[in-house]
Design a protein around this motif. Structure first.
Motif, PDB file in Angstrom:
ATOM      1  N   ASN A 228      59.770-112.769  66.975  1.00  0.00           N
ATOM      2  CA  ASN A 228      59.577-114.214  67.195  1.00  0.00           C
ATOM      3  C   ASN A 228      60.887-114.997  67.129  1.00  0.00           C
ATOM      4  O   ASN A 228      60.900-116.168  66.737  1.00  0.00           O
ATOM      5  N   ALA A 229      61.971-114.330  67.529  1.00  0.00           N
ATOM      6  CA  ALA A 229      63.246-115.042  67.648  1.00  0.00           C
ATOM      7  C   ALA A 229      63.131-116.081  68.762  1.00  0.00           C
ATOM      8  O   ALA A 229      62.401-115.905  69.738  1.00  0.00           O
ATOM      9  N   ILE A 230      63.861-117.168  68.603  1.00  0.00           N
ATOM     10  CA  ILE A 230      63.728-118.316  69.497  1.00  0.00           C
ATOM     11  C   ILE A 230      64.729-118.236  70.635  1.00  0.00           C
ATOM     12  O   ILE A 230      65.949-118.277  70.429  1.00  0.00           O
ATOM     13  N   ASN A 231      64.199-118.124  71.850  1.00  0.00           N
ATOM     14  CA  ASN A 231      65.017-118.232  73.055  1.00  0.00           C
ATOM     15  C   ASN A 231      64.753-119.586  73.703  1.00  0.00           C
ATOM     16  O   ASN A 231      64.042-120.434  73.133  1.00  0.00           O
ATOM     17  N   LYS A 232      65.302-119.809  74.873  1.00  0.00           N
ATOM     18  CA  LYS A 232      65.158-121.112  75.536  1.00  0.00           C
ATOM     19  C   LYS A 232      63.694-121.414  75.842  1.00  0.00           C
ATOM     20  O   LYS A 232      63.221-122.535  75.606  1.00  0.00           O
ATOM     21  N   ALA A 233      62.953-120.434  76.350  1.00  0.00           N
ATOM     22  CA  ALA A 233      61.548-120.668  76.699  1.00  0.00           C
ATOM     23  C   ALA A 233      60.711-120.996  75.476  1.00  0.00           C
ATOM     24  O   ALA A 233      59.831-121.872  75.520  1.00  0.00           O
ATOM     25  N   ALA A 234      60.971-120.302  74.364  1.00  0.00           N
ATOM     26  CA  ALA A 234      60.223-120.588  73.135  1.00  0.00           C
ATOM     27  C   ALA A 234      60.535-121.987  72.621  1.00  0.00           C
ATOM     28  O   ALA A 234      59.638-122.723  72.188  1.00  0.00           O
TER      29      ALA A 234
END
Length: 256
Positions: free
Chosen positions: A27-33
């Motif tokens: 659940n690491a945060i990328n741009k889409a998240a």
């Protein structure tokens, strides 16, 4: 078979449940998240039928923080106006609860700290390990953790980068409710429904005073509080609350 979205958004009555849905990446945060969370916060703020939000993670983990692989590929997991993860620089005006299982590390801990309340499973742990990578916690962790844990504990945790067991975070006041492993989301939803049963204008005004009041000069504090309190006191909901009490029934809130 279509891909699952990076963020799942569901309604539970007056509660908006936001789930980071990248278990394969912890659940690491990328741009889409980040964009998905930011859109959910906009929805929570703009929908008058929603009173409380809950943020959690899929697959038994809250969040490992920023997706470093995506970052190295040039992605920026920020949303204009809301910051990292679409949340940390401008949380919603309505109450937000973090339901934490597994771990909330680095930016994941900063997401939880940006929430008003944290409910955690007993097996969860937290931490700001950025110093171990030659970085610092720039997503609000260094600003919010001292307010919740006190400066001595926050200093130790931030400078060592240690992982903090949920029991220690609860003892320090960072975690509001400690529950058996696997029960964080049900417990957070129960808490959210309890809050959602109260007058929404009163709840939002209360959150605003709690959030902003510590920064007000003492000589101005009551005047600034009155600016928030007066419209709530004059609202239809305030009248409904008094009427429902005298009539011995549950109030019907309209948010006005």
């Amino acid at each position: 078979m279509s891909e699952q979205p990076e963020v799942l958004v569901e309604r539970d009555g007056a509660v908006l449940v936001v789930t980071v849905n990248r278990p394969q990446a912890k659940n690491a945060i990328n741009k889409a998240a980040a964009e998905g969370i930011g859109a959910a916060m906009d929805q929570l703020d703009s929908d008058d039928s929603l009173f409380v939000g809950v943020v959690t993670g899929a697959g038994g983990t809250f969040s490992a923080g920023m997706d470093l692989k995506a970052f190295l590929a040039g992605e920026k997991p920020h949303v204009p106006g809301r910051g990292f993860a679409g949340l940390v620089e401008r949380p919603p005006a309505k109450p937000l609860i973090a339901a934490v299982e597994g771990f909330a590390l680095a930016g994941g801990f900063e997401i939880a700290l940006a929430c008003d309340l944290i409910v955690a499973g007993e097996g969860a742990f937290f931490g700001l390990p950025e110093v171990r990578r030659g970085l610092l916690a720039g997503g609000g962790g260094l600003l919010r953790l001292p307010r919740k844990a006190g400066l001595p504990k926050a200093t130790e945790w931030a400078l060592t980068g240690d992982r903090i067991p949920a029991q220690d975070a609860h003892a320090a006041g960072v975690v509001n409710r400690l529950v058996p492993t696997g029960e964080a989301l049900p417990a957070a939803l129960a808490l959210a429904r309890q809050i959602a049963g109260n007058g929404p204008l009163a709840v939002q005004g209360t959150k605003r005073i709690l959030t902003e009041g510590s920064e007000w000069p003492a000589a101005e504090a009551f005047a600034r509080q009155w600016e928030i309190y007066a419209p709530v006191r004059a609202s239809e909901d305030a009248e409904e609350g008094a009427r429902a009490f005298t009539e011995k029934r549950e109030p019907v809130w309209r948010g006005r």
